[in-house]
Design a protein around this motif. Structure first.
Motif, mmCIF file in Angstrom:
data_model
loop_
_atom_site.group_PDB
_atom_site.id
_atom_site.type_symbol
_atom_site.label_atom_id
_atom_site.label_comp_id
_atom_site.label_asym_id
_atom_site.label_seq_id
_atom_site.Cartn_x
_atom_site.Cartn_y
_atom_site.Cartn_z
ATOM 1 N N ASN A 1 32.277 -26.682 -102.731
ATOM 2 C CA ASN A 1 31.549 -25.570 -102.099
ATOM 3 C C ASN A 1 32.103 -25.233 -100.721
ATOM 4 N N ASP A 2 33.412 -25.306 -100.564
ATOM 5 C CA ASP A 2 33.971 -25.200 -99.227
ATOM 6 C C ASP A 2 35.385 -24.634 -99.270
ATOM 7 N N ALA A 3 35.971 -24.451 -98.085
ATOM 8 C CA ALA A 3 37.356 -23.993 -97.977
ATOM 9 C C ALA A 3 37.960 -24.513 -96.688
ATOM 10 N N MET A 4 39.234 -24.839 -96.718
ATOM 11 C CA MET A 4 40.001 -25.123 -95.511
ATOM 12 C C MET A 4 40.557 -23.798 -94.989
ATOM 13 N N ILE A 5 40.359 -23.532 -93.710
ATOM 14 C CA ILE A 5 40.806 -22.280 -93.107
ATOM 15 C C ILE A 5 41.877 -22.593 -92.055
ATOM 16 N N PHE A 6 43.002 -21.881 -92.126
ATOM 17 C CA PHE A 6 44.090 -22.054 -91.161
ATOM 18 C C PHE A 6 44.372 -20.701 -90.509
ATOM 19 N N HIS A 7 44.262 -20.660 -89.196
ATOM 20 C CA HIS A 7 44.441 -19.409 -88.457
ATOM 21 C C HIS A 7 45.612 -19.572 -87.499
ATOM 22 N N GLN A 8 46.485 -18.582 -87.465
ATOM 23 C CA GLN A 8 47.654 -18.651 -86.607
ATOM 24 C C GLN A 8 48.161 -17.251 -86.266
ATOM 25 N N LEU A 9 48.932 -17.170 -85.174
ATOM 26 C CA LEU A 9 49.685 -15.964 -84.862
ATOM 27 C C LEU A 9 51.122 -16.211 -85.296
ATOM 28 N N ILE A 10 51.712 -15.247 -86.015
ATOM 29 C CA ILE A 10 53.097 -15.387 -86.403
ATOM 30 C C ILE A 10 53.893 -14.226 -85.819
ATOM 31 N N ASN A 11 55.203 -14.420 -85.659
ATOM 32 C CA ASN A 11 56.045 -13.394 -85.057
ATOM 33 C C ASN A 11 57.419 -13.436 -85.695
ATOM 34 N N THR A 12 58.261 -12.524 -85.298
ATOM 35 C CA THR A 12 59.634 -12.487 -85.787
ATOM 36 C C THR A 12 60.591 -12.754 -84.643
ATOM 37 N N CYS A 13 61.795 -13.212 -84.976
ATOM 38 C CA CYS A 13 62.790 -13.496 -83.948
ATOM 39 C C CYS A 13 64.044 -12.659 -84.205
ATOM 40 N N GLY A 14 64.827 -12.484 -83.176
ATOM 41 C CA GLY A 14 66.027 -11.675 -83.298
ATOM 42 C C GLY A 14 65.672 -10.208 -83.496
ATOM 43 N N ASP A 15 66.637 -9.430 -83.949
ATOM 44 C CA ASP A 15 66.415 -7.998 -84.213
ATOM 45 C C ASP A 15 66.044 -7.800 -85.674
ATOM 46 N N LEU A 16 65.015 -8.522 -86.120
ATOM 47 C CA LEU A 16 64.648 -8.496 -87.530
ATOM 48 C C LEU A 16 64.028 -7.155 -87.913
ATOM 49 N N VAL A 17 64.528 -6.573 -88.980
ATOM 50 C CA VAL A 17 63.963 -5.357 -89.556
ATOM 51 C C VAL A 17 63.320 -5.740 -90.881
ATOM 52 N N THR A 18 62.013 -5.557 -90.991
ATOM 53 C CA THR A 18 61.305 -5.954 -92.208
ATOM 54 C C THR A 18 61.323 -4.831 -93.241
ATOM 55 N N THR A 19 61.243 -5.243 -94.525
ATOM 56 C CA THR A 19 61.234 -4.282 -95.633
ATOM 57 C C THR A 19 59.915 -4.278 -96.381
ATOM 58 N N GLY A 20 59.092 -5.283 -96.160
ATOM 59 C CA GLY A 20 57.853 -5.441 -96.909
ATOM 60 C C GLY A 20 57.993 -6.375 -98.091
ATOM 61 N N ALA A 21 59.237 -6.664 -98.477
ATOM 62 C CA ALA A 21 59.467 -7.549 -99.625
ATOM 63 C C ALA A 21 59.550 -9.018 -99.224
ATOM 64 N N GLU A 22 59.509 -9.298 -97.932
ATOM 65 C CA GLU A 22 59.594 -10.682 -97.463
ATOM 66 C C GLU A 22 58.460 -11.508 -98.079
ATOM 67 N N GLU A 23 58.777 -12.728 -98.491
ATOM 68 C CA GLU A 23 57.823 -13.558 -99.218
ATOM 69 C C GLU A 23 57.334 -14.746 -98.392
ATOM 70 N N PHE A 24 56.023 -14.937 -98.410
ATOM 71 C CA PHE A 24 55.374 -16.093 -97.801
ATOM 72 C C PHE A 24 54.840 -16.951 -98.954
ATOM 73 N N THR A 25 55.209 -18.211 -98.976
ATOM 74 C CA THR A 25 54.749 -19.112 -100.033
ATOM 75 C C THR A 25 53.786 -20.140 -99.451
ATOM 76 N N VAL A 26 52.555 -20.157 -99.960
ATOM 77 C CA VAL A 26 51.538 -21.116 -99.521
ATOM 78 C C VAL A 26 51.338 -22.140 -100.639
#
Length: 586
Positions: free
Chosen positions: A462-487
């Motif tokens: 009856n519960d959940a573990m919650i993880f909260h963070q700020l994330i950022n990018t480094c360098g001159d990264l140009v995102t496309t939207g297809a970048e994948e985050f695996t949890v």
């Protein structure tokens, strides 16, 4: 201490810093509480996106100090045009291993900035008992590399460790300065999030992402949740429960009333065949009920023993726990929930008082399959000892300051089960960032790119573990939207200890286009916790205008989230608390 005492910093080591084996970690805090987690972290409502390294310092009063956030600057020396604004420390490390390279440090430091408690504050009345300093855990050195993935392992403590926000609320309502240790992950554990429960034997994974508030230019606010299955009292395992109750003189009055109410709440949810024992302890140890099989909820014989509990004498906490664990081992059954419930003000002043010995006993028993729940009910309260002991035992840590709170946490069936039963053992959660993304600031207990440096934790039903963070990018990264985050969540079956895992991939566009209902609430709760901690760093200066500005900023985010979520009652309560705290600094 250096830097912002409201934020942990997992800082870059240079080659010379490793040789010197010296690292300064910033933190802030003190000790005491009240609560409102009406039904765990789950409801049947699903989110649209369904599916550290921790440090503690000691302040001048001898109180353990945990911090609000892990600020994680990266080594950008190997990347041109890296985002220098996110790196809080100068760094010349040329290491380019983005995944597993880590350096270790065990430095300790203290904070002299804590004010003395006001007469109305219930905390810190036993500062001698709090005279401990934690050792820093491993610190991770990362290289910002737009071409390489980074995997972080994270911990938010046991999913039902949630004393900190209750103590904060208690101190605000008392009209005093908030001097207690701020542990933001406990705020996320305490308040309710509507993540869909998992199927039996599995875990659900969710993630939310949105552009962070303007003050964090370029950053994303990210929230990850791992939810457990739901159960009822009728379907749970039978229990073997030992109540280790503090009946010392310091528990007289309200603390003893709350202790008895916690026990009554537990009794209300026991059923035929459950085994319960009660060890009461002051200077001496007395087993007042041993291996008793209850016949029903609110068993009359059990309630008689509970109602007859009385205070007097010193506090032999070690002796009380030792006897409780001895009884729990004698009645141990792998098919039962085997748990010791420690109810105390945490002020050990008789018998063995060595914190490391008390904590080690809890850790050893947890390995044997006997879980621990720590419940604080005292007015003069040792938050440090109770937090450390329950950390060692990987157990729930709850603070009770009213009899109504005792009913909410233990008489309420859903919360009772969340506090007593576990759905998954030794949960370890990781997130693999796409190339060029990194965690800038983490609001949990531990984070590292080295799995072994982050302690696994248990997840309740009856519960959940919650993880909260700020994330950022480094360098001159140009995102496309297809970048994948695996949890990924790895865990063990609570009965068989069979290894299991769950994993889910989210693309950047999916996360940004998804519903951020839970994210809004998480952002508001974290803003509240960090605001209270930031105020702790300056309330001695008398700069009340600056304090009011901090509170107004937090109020703005909390009120906006409350409105967006249909006047969420928990956020409305937080708004009232912030408003009341603002009045202290008028």
């Amino acid at each position: 201490m250096t830097g912002n005492p409201g934020i942990y910093r997992i800082c870059l080591f240079t080659f010379f810093a490793v040789l010197a084996n010296l690292f300064i970690v910033s933190g802030c805090g003190t000790d005491n509480a009240e609560s409102s987690k009406p039904a765990g972290n789950l409801s049947a409502e699903s989110d649209a996106d369904s599916d550290s390294d921790s440090d503690s310092d000691a302040d001048a009063d001898g109180n353990n100090v945990d911090s609000a956030a892990h600020d994680i600057p990266l080594d950008t020396s190997s990347v041109s045009d890296a985002d220098a604004d996110t790196d809080s420390d100068s760094d010349t490390d040329s290491d380019t291993d983005t995944d597993t390279d880590a350096d270790a440090d065990n430095a300790q430091d203290t904070d002299a900035s804590e004010p003395a408690d006001t007469a109305s504050s219930p905390s810190d009345t036993d500062s001698a008992a709090n005279d401990t300093t934690d050792t820093a855990t491993e610190d991770t050195v990362l290289t910002c590399d737009p071409t390489a993935q980074i995997t972080y392992w994270m911990s938010a403590d046991d999913s039902n460790s949630m004393a900190s926000p209750v103590i904060v609320r208690n101190q605000i309502e008392s009209g005093s300065w908030v001097t207690t240790t701020i542990r933001p992950w406990e705020f996320l554990n305490y308040y309710t999030f509507n993540y869909q429960p998992a199927e039996q034997g599995t875990l659900n994974i969710f993630s939310d992402l949105r552009i962070a508030r303007e003050t964090e230019s370029g950053a994303y606010s990210m929230q990850i949740a791992v939810s457990s299955p739901a159960i009822t009292n009728a379907t749970r395992r039978p229990m073997n429960i030992v109540l280790a109750v503090d009946t010392s003189g310091s528990m007289a009055g309200g603390p003893m009333d709350r202790l008895r109410q916690v026990c009554r709440g537990i009794a209300a949810n026991l059923k035929d065949g459950d085994i319960v024992s009660i060890v009461e302890w002051d200077t001496a140890i007395d087993v007042v009920l041993k291996s008793y099989q209850v016949v029903s909820a609110n068993d009359p014989a059990l309630l008689t023993v509970i109602n007859d509990l009385r205070e007097g004498g010193g506090t032999n906490l070690y002796g009380g726990l030792t006897n409780a664990y001895t009884i729990a081992r004698a009645d141990f059954d792998p098919n039962r929930i085997n748990r010791v419930v420690l109810i105390s003000d945490g002020v050990a002043n008789a018998g063995v008082q060595e914190l490391s010995l008390i904590s080690q006993m809890s850790a050893d028993s947890e390995e044997e399959g006997i879980l621990l729940a720590g419940v604080g009910t005292g007015d003069g309260y040792n938050d440090t000892l109770m937090d450390d002991v329950t950390d060692a035992g990987k157990g729930a840590y709850i603070y009770i300051d009213t009899t109504e709170e005792a009913d909410r946490m233990f008489a309420n069936e859903i919360n009772f089960l969340a506090n007593m039963e576990i759905a998954a053992r030794d949960v370890q959660v990781s997130v693999t960032m796409p190339p060029g993304f990194y965690v800038e600031e983490f609001h949990g207990e531990e984070i590292s790119t080295v799995k072994a440096e982050v302690d696994p934790q248990h997840l309740a039903y009856n519960d959940a573990m919650i993880f909260h963070q700020l994330i950022n990018t480094c360098g001159d990264l140009v995102t496309t939207g297809a970048e994948e985050f695996t949890v990924t969540a790895t865990f063990q079956d609570p009965l068989t200890r069979q290894p299991k895992s769950a994993s889910k991939i989210f693309t950047l566009s999916q996360l940004l286009d998804g519903t951020t209902t839970q994210m809004l609430k998480g952002d508001a709760i974290i803003h509240y916790a960090l605001a209270i901690e930031e105020i702790q760093t300056i309330y001695r200066t008398g700069n009340n205008e600056a304090i009011r500005t901090i509170i107004d900023d937090a109020l703005s985010e909390v009120d906006a989230a409350a409105l967006a979520l249909g006047n969420d009652p928990e956020l409305l309560e937080i708004s009232e608390l912030l408003t009341a705290y603002r009045a202290v600094f008028e």
